[in-house]
Structure formats: structure tokens, C-alpha cells
Design a protein around this motif. Structure first.
Motif, PDB file in Angstrom:
ATOM      1  N   THR A 188      10.461   3.591  14.917  1.00  0.00           N
ATOM      2  CA  THR A 188       9.220   4.355  14.779  1.00  0.00           C
ATOM      3  C   THR A 188       8.671   4.250  13.359  1.00  0.00           C
ATOM      4  OG1 THR A 188      10.521   6.359  14.387  1.00  0.00           O
ATOM      5  CG2 THR A 188       9.703   5.999  16.630  1.00  0.00           C
ATOM      6  N   LYS A 189       9.553   4.228  12.367  1.00  0.00           N
ATOM      7  CA  LYS A 189       9.096   4.115  10.976  1.00  0.00           C
ATOM      8  C   LYS A 189       8.624   2.696  10.667  1.00  0.00           C
ATOM      9  CE  LYS A 189      11.479   8.042   8.998  1.00  0.00           C
ATOM     10  NZ  LYS A 189      12.331   8.572   7.929  1.00  0.00           N
ATOM     11  N   ILE A 190       9.180   1.709  11.339  1.00  0.00           N
ATOM     12  CA  ILE A 190       8.725   0.322  11.146  1.00  0.00           C
ATOM     13  C   ILE A 190       7.300   0.183  11.677  1.00  0.00           C
ATOM     14  CG2 ILE A 190       9.113  -2.099  11.760  1.00  0.00           C
ATOM     15  CD1 ILE A 190      12.143  -1.405  11.869  1.00  0.00           C
ATOM     16  N   ILE A 191       7.046   0.780  12.822  1.00  0.00           N
ATOM     17  CA  ILE A 191       5.698   0.751  13.389  1.00  0.00           C
ATOM     18  C   ILE A 191       4.742   1.530  12.491  1.00  0.00           C
ATOM     19  CG2 ILE A 191       4.271   1.502  15.353  1.00  0.00           C
ATOM     20  CD1 ILE A 191       6.833   0.977  17.092  1.00  0.00           C
ATOM     21  N   LYS A 192       5.200   2.683  12.030  1.00  0.00           N
ATOM     22  CA  LYS A 192       4.378   3.504  11.125  1.00  0.00           C
ATOM     23  C   LYS A 192       4.116   2.749   9.822  1.00  0.00           C
ATOM     24  CE  LYS A 192       3.362   7.976   9.679  1.00  0.00           C
ATOM     25  NZ  LYS A 192       2.514   8.863  10.345  1.00  0.00           N
ATOM     26  N   LEU A 193       5.066   1.949   9.365  1.00  0.00           N
ATOM     27  CA  LEU A 193       4.874   1.144   8.160  1.00  0.00           C
ATOM     28  C   LEU A 193       3.694   0.208   8.343  1.00  0.00           C
ATOM     29  CD1 LEU A 193       5.679  -0.085   5.387  1.00  0.00           C
ATOM     30  CD2 LEU A 193       7.257  -1.566   6.661  1.00  0.00           C
ATOM     31  N   ARG A 194       3.646  -0.473   9.455  1.00  0.00           N
ATOM     32  CA  ARG A 194       2.555  -1.418   9.714  1.00  0.00           C
ATOM     33  C   ARG A 194       1.203  -0.706   9.692  1.00  0.00           C
ATOM     34  NH1 ARG A 194       2.663  -6.957  11.051  1.00  0.00           N
ATOM     35  NH2 ARG A 194       0.495  -7.521  11.250  1.00  0.00           N
ATOM     36  N   LYS A 195       1.134   0.440  10.365  1.00  0.00           N
ATOM     37  CA  LYS A 195      -0.103   1.218  10.391  1.00  0.00           C
ATOM     38  C   LYS A 195      -0.439   1.720   8.985  1.00  0.00           C
ATOM     39  CE  LYS A 195      -2.308   5.345  12.266  1.00  0.00           C
ATOM     40  NZ  LYS A 195      -2.950   5.630  10.997  1.00  0.00           N
ATOM     41  N   SER A 196       0.556   2.183   8.256  1.00  0.00           N
ATOM     42  CA  SER A 196       0.330   2.715   6.908  1.00  0.00           C
ATOM     43  C   SER A 196      -0.142   1.632   5.952  1.00  0.00           C
ATOM     44  CB  SER A 196       1.601   3.371   6.375  1.00  0.00           C
ATOM     45  OG  SER A 196       1.954   4.476   7.175  1.00  0.00           O
ATOM     46  N   GLU A 197       0.387   0.415   6.094  1.00  0.00           N
ATOM     47  CA  GLU A 197      -0.080  -0.701   5.263  1.00  0.00           C
ATOM     48  C   GLU A 197      -1.559  -0.969   5.534  1.00  0.00           C
ATOM     49  OE1 GLU A 197       3.642  -3.692   4.497  1.00  0.00           O
ATOM     50  OE2 GLU A 197       2.872  -3.605   6.533  1.00  0.00           O
ATOM     51  N   GLU A 198      -1.936  -0.967   6.800  1.00  0.00           N
ATOM     52  CA  GLU A 198      -3.340  -1.182   7.157  1.00  0.00           C
ATOM     53  C   GLU A 198      -4.219  -0.051   6.628  1.00  0.00           C
ATOM     54  OE1 GLU A 198      -3.470  -1.763  11.396  1.00  0.00           O
ATOM     55  OE2 GLU A 198      -2.300  -3.618  11.266  1.00  0.00           O
ATOM     56  N   ASP A 199      -3.742   1.191   6.754  1.00  0.00           N
ATOM     57  CA  ASP A 199      -4.486   2.340   6.231  1.00  0.00           C
ATOM     58  C   ASP A 199      -4.660   2.227   4.720  1.00  0.00           C
ATOM     59  OD1 ASP A 199      -4.579   3.352   8.804  1.00  0.00           O
ATOM     60  OD2 ASP A 199      -3.049   4.893   8.460  1.00  0.00           O
ATOM     61  N   PHE A 200      -3.600   1.839   4.029  1.00  0.00           N
ATOM     62  CA  PHE A 200      -3.668   1.703   2.579  1.00  0.00           C
ATOM     63  C   PHE A 200      -4.674   0.618   2.191  1.00  0.00           C
ATOM     64  CE2 PHE A 200      -2.474  -0.305  -1.418  1.00  0.00           C
ATOM     65  CZ  PHE A 200      -2.523   0.787  -2.271  1.00  0.00           C
ATOM     66  N   ASN A 201      -4.613  -0.525   2.856  1.00  0.00           N
ATOM     67  CA  ASN A 201      -5.542  -1.616   2.552  1.00  0.00           C
ATOM     68  C   ASN A 201      -6.990  -1.198   2.804  1.00  0.00           C
ATOM     69  OD1 ASN A 201      -3.457  -3.294   1.779  1.00  0.00           O
ATOM     70  ND2 ASN A 201      -3.260  -4.235   3.788  1.00  0.00           N
ATOM     71  N   ARG A 202      -7.209  -0.461   3.876  1.00  0.00           N
ATOM     72  CA  ARG A 202      -8.546   0.030   4.184  1.00  0.00           C
ATOM     73  C   ARG A 202      -9.011   1.006   3.094  1.00  0.00           C
ATOM     74  NH1 ARG A 202      -7.318   2.133   8.718  1.00  0.00           N
ATOM     75  NH2 ARG A 202      -7.168   0.168   9.804  1.00  0.00           N
ATOM     76  N   LYS A 203      -8.123   1.895   2.678  1.00  0.00           N
ATOM     77  CA  LYS A 203      -8.441   2.872   1.630  1.00  0.00           C
ATOM     78  C   LYS A 203      -8.763   2.156   0.314  1.00  0.00           C
ATOM     79  CE  LYS A 203      -6.478   6.774  -0.806  1.00  0.00           C
ATOM     80  NZ  LYS A 203      -5.348   7.659  -0.975  1.00  0.00           N
ATOM     81  N   LEU A 204      -7.985   1.142  -0.016  1.00  0.00           N
ATOM     82  CA  LEU A 204      -8.205   0.379  -1.237  1.00  0.00           C
ATOM     83  C   LEU A 204      -9.550  -0.344  -1.189  1.00  0.00           C
ATOM     84  CD1 LEU A 204      -6.613  -0.215  -3.856  1.00  0.00           C
ATOM     85  CD2 LEU A 204      -5.766  -2.278  -2.747  1.00  0.00           C
ATOM     86  N   LEU A 205      -9.864  -0.904  -0.047  1.00  0.00           N
ATOM     87  CA  LEU A 205     -11.146  -1.587   0.129  1.00  0.00           C
ATOM     88  C   LEU A 205     -12.310  -0.607  -0.033  1.00  0.00           C
ATOM     89  CD1 LEU A 205     -12.579  -4.235   0.793  1.00  0.00           C
ATOM     90  CD2 LEU A 205     -12.347  -3.666   3.202  1.00  0.00           C
TER      91      LEU A 205
END
Length: 153
Positions: free
Chosen positions: A125-142
Motif C-alpha cells: 500500500t505504501k509503494i502504491i502511495k509512493l507512486r501517487k505521492s511522487e506524481e502529486d509532488f511533481n504536479r505541485k512543483l510544476l
């Protein structure tokens, strides 16, 4: 709970200093990396035992991924302008396409091995959440980058 607040404060501090002038690319990358670590730690809610094992694996993966994307792909991007593409022979295009595919396969393999390693460290579950969190972070940075550009008007 205190660690969560600390990471949020660090995230805010780094986001303000992220736009400091005179920083080189390496400095910006380190700032982004620190912001990302704070963000992921908060989002994944890693235990201290998980974090101790997770971060060396994640940082190694992130470094290798960065190297592949920015060093190998840089040479590809230089060939992707209209003038170069229009002058490229079919044989050159096939070789170029093979190089692109090889790099994409290397990135896929890297991520696959990374996930396999993580399975022994954190729950799925945390591995899946990691993938989503990476995408969220990249979106936030953009969004931060875009907002910064609009403020210069």
C-alpha cells in the motif's frame, strides 16, 4: 505527529528558498530533493524502521533515474529538432529509435527492480502511495514553477 509538523515546516522553508537567485542547477536539484523527501515522508507516514531502510534505496533509485533521464535523454533531445529530423536518413532514424527504446527499457527495468526491493521494506500500500505521492509532488512543483513565472509580469 511532531515529525509530521517538522517536515511540513521544512517543506515550506525549502519552497521559499527554492526560488533564491544565484543558485546553480545542482543547488536547485538538492533543494527539490529535500522538499521531495519532506513531502514523501509526510505522505507515506514511514515508521522510523521503514525510513531507515527506505531512504538509501529511494535515493539510489532517484539518482540513477535522474542520470538516465537527464544525461542520456539530453543527447536525444539535441537530435529532436526539426532541422536534424528532416536531414536524418532512415538508417539513422532506426538507430536513434533503438537508442530511445533502450533507454526507456532501462528506466522501466530500474523502476521494476526498485519496486521489488521496496516490497521487502514497506507494505504494498505504501509503494502504491509512493507512486501517487511522487506524481502529486511533481504536479505541485510544476504549479509553483508556473506561479513563479506569472509573478514576473
Amino acid at each position: 505527529m511532531k515529525i509530521k509538523k517538522l517536515f511540513l515546516i521544512l517543506l515550506l522553508l525549502f519552497s521559499f528558498s527554492f526560488y533564491g537567485q544565484g543558485e546553480g542547477m545542482r543547488g536547485k536539484r538538492e533543494q527539490i530533493r529535500a522538499m521531495k523527501a519532506a513531502f514523501l515522508t509526510t505522505e507515506l507516514k514511514l515508521t522510523s524502521n521503514e525510513a531507515e531502510k527506505f531512504w538509501p534505496v529511494y535515493n539510489s533509485f532517484d539518482d540513477r533515474q535522474f542520470e538516465l533521464r537527464h544525461q542520456k535523454m539530453r543527447s536525444f533531445r539535441s537530435k529532436m529538432n526539426d532541422e536534424t529530423l528532416n536531414k536524418m536518413s532512415e538508417k539513422e532514424a532506426i538507430a536513434f529509435l533503438n537508442q530511445l527504446e533502450s533507454t526507456e527499457e532501462e528506466l522501466f527495468s530500474l523502476r521494476k527492480n526498485f519496486i521489488a526491493t521496496l516490497k521487502g521494506i514497506v507494505p504494498a500500500t505504501k509503494i502504491i502511495k509512493l507512486r501517487k505521492s511522487e506524481e502529486d509532488f511533481n504536479r505541485k512543483l510544476l504549479h509553483q514553477y508556473r506561479d513563479k513565472g506569472h509573478r514576473k509580469d
